[in-house]
Design an enzyme around this catalytic site. Structure first.
Site, PDB file in Angstrom:
ATOM      1  N   LYS A  68       0.854  -1.192   0.000  1.00  0.00           N
ATOM      2  CA  LYS A  68       0.000   0.000   0.000  1.00  0.00           C
ATOM      3  C   LYS A  68       0.878   1.225   0.000  1.00  0.00           C
ATOM      4  O   LYS A  68       1.797   1.331   0.826  1.00  0.00           O
ATOM      5  CB  LYS A  68      -0.875   0.003   1.270  1.00  0.00           C
ATOM      6  CG  LYS A  68      -1.845   1.159   1.331  1.00  0.00           C
ATOM      7  CD  LYS A  68      -3.110   0.846   0.585  1.00  0.00           C
ATOM      8  CE  LYS A  68      -3.997   2.044   0.382  1.00  0.00           C
ATOM      9  NZ  LYS A  68      -3.576   2.955  -0.715  1.00  0.00           N
ATOM     10  N   LYS A  92       4.654   2.098   8.782  1.00  0.00           N
ATOM     11  CA  LYS A  92       3.445   2.865   9.119  1.00  0.00           C
ATOM     12  C   LYS A  92       2.225   1.951   9.182  1.00  0.00           C
ATOM     13  O   LYS A  92       1.448   2.000  10.139  1.00  0.00           O
ATOM     14  CB  LYS A  92       3.241   3.936   8.037  1.00  0.00           C
ATOM     15  CG  LYS A  92       2.260   5.005   8.401  1.00  0.00           C
ATOM     16  CD  LYS A  92       2.091   5.988   7.254  1.00  0.00           C
ATOM     17  CE  LYS A  92       3.400   6.656   6.871  1.00  0.00           C
ATOM     18  NZ  LYS A  92       3.244   7.620   5.767  1.00  0.00           N
ATOM     19  N   LYS A 104       5.324   2.012  -2.685  1.00  0.00           N
ATOM     20  CA  LYS A 104       5.306   3.418  -3.115  1.00  0.00           C
ATOM     21  C   LYS A 104       5.611   3.475  -4.598  1.00  0.00           C
ATOM     22  O   LYS A 104       6.216   2.550  -5.157  1.00  0.00           O
ATOM     23  CB  LYS A 104       6.347   4.230  -2.351  1.00  0.00           C
ATOM     24  CG  LYS A 104       6.041   5.708  -2.287  1.00  0.00           C
ATOM     25  CD  LYS A 104       5.023   6.022  -1.208  1.00  0.00           C
ATOM     26  CE  LYS A 104       4.663   7.496  -1.167  1.00  0.00           C
ATOM     27  NZ  LYS A 104       3.865   7.836   0.017  1.00  0.00           N
ATOM     28  N   THR A 188      -5.120  12.746   6.291  1.00  0.00           N
ATOM     29  CA  THR A 188      -3.740  12.814   6.803  1.00  0.00           C
ATOM     30  C   THR A 188      -3.660  13.872   7.901  1.00  0.00           C
ATOM     31  O   THR A 188      -3.113  13.635   8.988  1.00  0.00           O
ATOM     32  CB  THR A 188      -2.769  13.145   5.655  1.00  0.00           C
ATOM     33  OG1 THR A 188      -2.920  12.132   4.661  1.00  0.00           O
ATOM     34  CG2 THR A 188      -1.331  13.175   6.126  1.00  0.00           C
ATOM     35  N   ASN A 219      -2.119  19.375   0.466  1.00  0.00           N
ATOM     36  CA  ASN A 219      -3.191  18.538   1.012  1.00  0.00           C
ATOM     37  C   ASN A 219      -3.040  18.369   2.521  1.00  0.00           C
ATOM     38  O   ASN A 219      -3.992  18.576   3.287  1.00  0.00           O
ATOM     39  CB  ASN A 219      -3.135  17.186   0.287  1.00  0.00           C
ATOM     40  CG  ASN A 219      -4.143  16.205   0.825  1.00  0.00           C
ATOM     41  OD1 ASN A 219      -4.017  15.727   1.944  1.00  0.00           O
ATOM     42  ND2 ASN A 219      -5.171  15.926   0.052  1.00  0.00           N
ATOM     43  N   SER A 356      -7.402   5.432   3.698  1.00  0.00           N
ATOM     44  CA  SER A 356      -7.262   4.651   2.458  1.00  0.00           C
ATOM     45  C   SER A 356      -7.703   3.208   2.713  1.00  0.00           C
ATOM     46  O   SER A 356      -8.360   2.578   1.878  1.00  0.00           O
ATOM     47  CB  SER A 356      -5.811   4.656   1.975  1.00  0.00           C
ATOM     48  OG  SER A 356      -5.547   5.805   1.208  1.00  0.00           O
TER      49      SER A 356
HETATM   50  P1  NAD Z   1       0.938  18.324  -1.814  1.00  0.00           P
HETATM   51  O1  NAD Z   1       1.488  18.159  -3.154  1.00  0.00           O
HETATM   52  O2  NAD Z   1      -0.536  18.466  -1.650  1.00  0.00           O
HETATM   53  O3  NAD Z   1       1.613  19.583  -1.092  1.00  0.00           O
HETATM   54  C1  NAD Z   1       2.990  19.746  -0.965  1.00  0.00           C
HETATM   55  C2  NAD Z   1       3.220  21.153  -0.430  1.00  0.00           C
HETATM   56  O4  NAD Z   1       4.601  21.314  -0.150  1.00  0.00           O
HETATM   57  C3  NAD Z   1       2.831  22.255  -1.402  1.00  0.00           C
HETATM   58  O5  NAD Z   1       2.261  23.338  -0.680  1.00  0.00           O
HETATM   59  C4  NAD Z   1       4.177  22.682  -1.982  1.00  0.00           C
HETATM   60  O6  NAD Z   1       4.166  24.021  -2.442  1.00  0.00           O
HETATM   61  C5  NAD Z   1       5.043  22.519  -0.751  1.00  0.00           C
HETATM   62  N1  NAD Z   1       6.455  22.399  -1.053  1.00  0.00           N
HETATM   63  C6  NAD Z   1       7.067  21.716  -2.054  1.00  0.00           C
HETATM   64  N2  NAD Z   1       8.392  21.871  -1.976  1.00  0.00           N
HETATM   65  C7  NAD Z   1       8.629  22.645  -0.876  1.00  0.00           C
HETATM   66  C8  NAD Z   1       9.787  23.165  -0.256  1.00  0.00           C
HETATM   67  N3  NAD Z   1      10.996  22.902  -0.744  1.00  0.00           N
HETATM   68  N4  NAD Z   1       9.631  23.905   0.863  1.00  0.00           N
HETATM   69  C9  NAD Z   1       8.396  24.173   1.353  1.00  0.00           C
HETATM   70  N5  NAD Z   1       7.275  23.719   0.809  1.00  0.00           N
HETATM   71  C10 NAD Z   1       7.388  22.983  -0.291  1.00  0.00           C
HETATM   72  O7  NAD Z   1       1.485  17.084  -0.965  1.00  0.00           O
HETATM   73  P2  NAD Z   1       0.883  16.453   0.338  1.00  0.00           P
HETATM   74  O8  NAD Z   1      -0.001  15.338  -0.061  1.00  0.00           O
HETATM   75  O9  NAD Z   1       0.380  17.526   1.239  1.00  0.00           O
HETATM   76  O10 NAD Z   1       2.194  15.771   0.968  1.00  0.00           O
HETATM   77  C11 NAD Z   1       3.078  16.509   1.805  1.00  0.00           C
HETATM   78  C12 NAD Z   1       3.884  15.529   2.631  1.00  0.00           C
HETATM   79  O11 NAD Z   1       2.981  14.724   3.386  1.00  0.00           O
HETATM   80  C13 NAD Z   1       4.740  14.536   1.813  1.00  0.00           C
HETATM   81  O12 NAD Z   1       5.904  14.234   2.544  1.00  0.00           O
HETATM   82  C14 NAD Z   1       3.862  13.314   1.748  1.00  0.00           C
HETATM   83  O13 NAD Z   1       4.604  12.126   1.528  1.00  0.00           O
HETATM   84  C15 NAD Z   1       3.250  13.352   3.129  1.00  0.00           C
HETATM   85  N6  NAD Z   1       2.030  12.570   3.243  1.00  0.00           N
HETATM   86  C16 NAD Z   1       0.937  12.855   2.480  1.00  0.00           C
HETATM   87  C17 NAD Z   1      -0.181  12.054   2.615  1.00  0.00           C
HETATM   88  C18 NAD Z   1      -1.427  12.322   1.831  1.00  0.00           C
HETATM   89  O14 NAD Z   1      -2.416  11.599   2.035  1.00  0.00           O
HETATM   90  N7  NAD Z   1      -1.474  13.319   0.983  1.00  0.00           N
HETATM   91  C19 NAD Z   1      -0.199  10.982   3.503  1.00  0.00           C
HETATM   92  C20 NAD Z   1       0.934  10.750   4.292  1.00  0.00           C
HETATM   93  C21 NAD Z   1       2.043  11.557   4.141  1.00  0.00           C
END
Ligand code: NAD
Length: 427
Positions: A68, A92, A104, A188, A219, A356
């Site tokens: 997953k 996790k 992944k 999340t 997100n 999920s």
């Molecule tokens: P996303 O694409 O929705 O948002 C990413 C954000 O980070 C954006 O606002 C972008 O502008 C910003 N960003 C990118 N590069 C950056 C930098 N160098 N400095 C500061 N900000 C920066 O992604 P997301 O889904 O919110 O994921 C963010 C983190 O959370 C990732 O590490 C992801 O693996 C983790 N995560 C997400 C989920 C999920 O369900 N979406 C679940 C678990 C973990």
């Protein structure tokens, strides 16, 4: 980066091994990803030219259930990064007691440079390339950085076309209209919020007296900022890839979100605007945000944001890792020595994969839950596993991160040993 992300990630495993109940065989198995796939994806661009994109899918371990994990679209995606993310997913899912292994995927590109039609062709091409590797009982996809419900919908549709039957369980994080779960979009952050609400009171921290900085406004980051704002925390800084905004008296998060959503609406797929365009604040760099003198720091963007190079600048007392792997292992040790409380990614951001799982269950049963049912079940599981990890940390006098790995390792070890020796072809 001198050391690979994967070898850095593996160091967390080494630290936890001495406290876990796990056999030598199981430990050896967990040191290597089970299967890794690298694919070339041909895409016909809008101007008629052909471009080949590099894609990956890694199934790290599937002893406790199908793999997953999300799919990332980002210029820095590499096999090393995807392996690390699949490794974290394995731990996790075990820490949260979800019946999944870890996986992944990703494609190396800047998705903001593609049109919506190009993105759709790329997403369908990725599924064509990995179709034999994935499935609702083998390896299930989800959104990650720069992928979203719309992309998940295309991926599920493409897989269903290949299989010649509707197969919603192969992808989670789909639009609700295509079998997605209510509450997946906020899961999340919601999960992280439940963890924060369960842990900060143990340190006598009250929302009204707690300042917060959030790195990343996507997100995960934007929703956690909003949840904390409504719970009375003072969110003083937020950032995206283009920079940060800071207001010592606290930011009005709903209006910042409103602005972001407005721009996103116009841009259709990605939000091209930046939080920096909102007025009445100081503008900072992302490096400055990480160094703010706040109570709580929430990295919610990408991995390796706090390293040995900038860890000395970090002044926050509590760090909740909403992003995967935002703190390099060397920096982690220094923070621990300084008494900074770090709450690990494999617990804090597990709300996404937990909902999920609920989506996958709903797809397979055909019975769909209300938002209240989703959030109640999410809260129950997040709080229960948080308390178990907290107890392990207290009993063994170890960090929350090591405790989370011990908790996951105990479950993984039991499953690997229960499986027997067939996989090893012993005589
Ligand atoms: P996303 O694409 O929705 O948002 C990413 C954000 O980070 C954006 O606002 C972008 O502008 C910003 N960003 C990118 N590069 C950056 C930098 N160098 N400095 C500061 N900000 C920066 O992604 P997301 O889904 O919110 O994921 C963010 C983190 O959370 C990732 O590490 C992801 O693996 C983790 N995560 C997400 C989920 C999920 O369900 N979406 C679940 C678990 C973990």
């Amino acid at each position: 980066m001198s050391e690979s992300l994967f070898s850095d990630a593996s160091q967390r495993l080494e630290q936890a091994l001495k406290y876990a109940t796990i056999s030598e065989d199981a430990i050896e198995r967990l040191k290597y990803p089970k299967a890794s796939l690298s694919v070339a994806i041909p895409v016909r661009m809008d101007d008629g030219s052909l471009r080949i994109f590099q894609g990956y899918r890694v199934r790290y371990d599937d002893t406790r259930g199908p793999g997953k994990g999300g799919v990332r679209y980002h210029p820095n995606v590499s096999m090393d990064e995807v392996q690390s993310l699949a490794f974290w997913m394995t731990f996790k899912c075990a820490a949260l007691n979800l019946p999944f292994g870890g996986a992944k995927g990703g494609i190396t590109l800047n998705p903001k440079l593609l049109s919506k039609f190009e993105l759709e062709r790329l997403s369908r091409g990725y599924i064509d390339a990995i179709a034999d590797f994935i499935g609702p009982d083998t390896d299930i996809l989800a959104p990650d950085v720069y992928t979203n419900p719309m992309i998940m919908g295309w991926m599920m549709d493409q897989y269903s076309i290949i299989q010649r039957k509707m197969t919603p369980g192969v992808v989670t994080g789909k639009p609700v209209a295509m079998g997605g779960s209510l509450g997946r979009d906020t899961a999340t952050a919601m999960g992280a919020f439940y963890v924060i609400q369960a842990l900060l009171p143990k340190f006598d921290r009250l929302p009204g007296k707690t300042t917060v900085a959030v790195q990343g406004f996507g997100n995960a980051g934007s929703v956690i900022a909003e949840l904390l704002f409504h719970a009375g925390y003072k969110v003083v800084a937020v950032s995206d890839s283009q920079g940060a905004i800071y207001a010592p008296k606290g930011l009005d998060i709903p209006s910042i979100l409103h602005f972001k959503n407005m721009v996103k609406g116009v841009q259709a797929v990605y939000c091209d605007g930046t939080v920096c365009n909102v007025v009445e604040h100081q503008v900072l760099t992302n490096a400055e945000l990480l160094a703010l003198d706040v109570d709580v720091l929430i990295p919610a963007a990408l991995e390796n944001q706090i390293t040995q190079d900038n860890v000395a600048d970090v002044k926050a007392r509590f760090i909740f890792e909403v992003a995967n792997g935002p703190i390099a292992s060397g920096a982690d040790r220094i923070l621990e020595q300084r008494g900074v409380h770090v709450f690990p990614d494999i617990l804090v951001n597990a709300g996404g994969v937990t909902v999920s799982y609920f989506e996958w269950v709903q797809n397979r049963s055909g019975l769909y839950w209300t938002l209240e049912e989703v959030n109640r079940n999410l809260q129950q599981r997040m709080v229960q596993e948080t308390e178990r990890i907290w107890t392990i940390a207290q009993d063994l006098s170890i960090s929350l991160r090591t405790a989370a790995y011990v908790h996951a390792l105990n479950r993984l070890g039991e499953a690997l040993d229960a499986k027997g020796t067939r996989d090893y072809y012993m005589k």
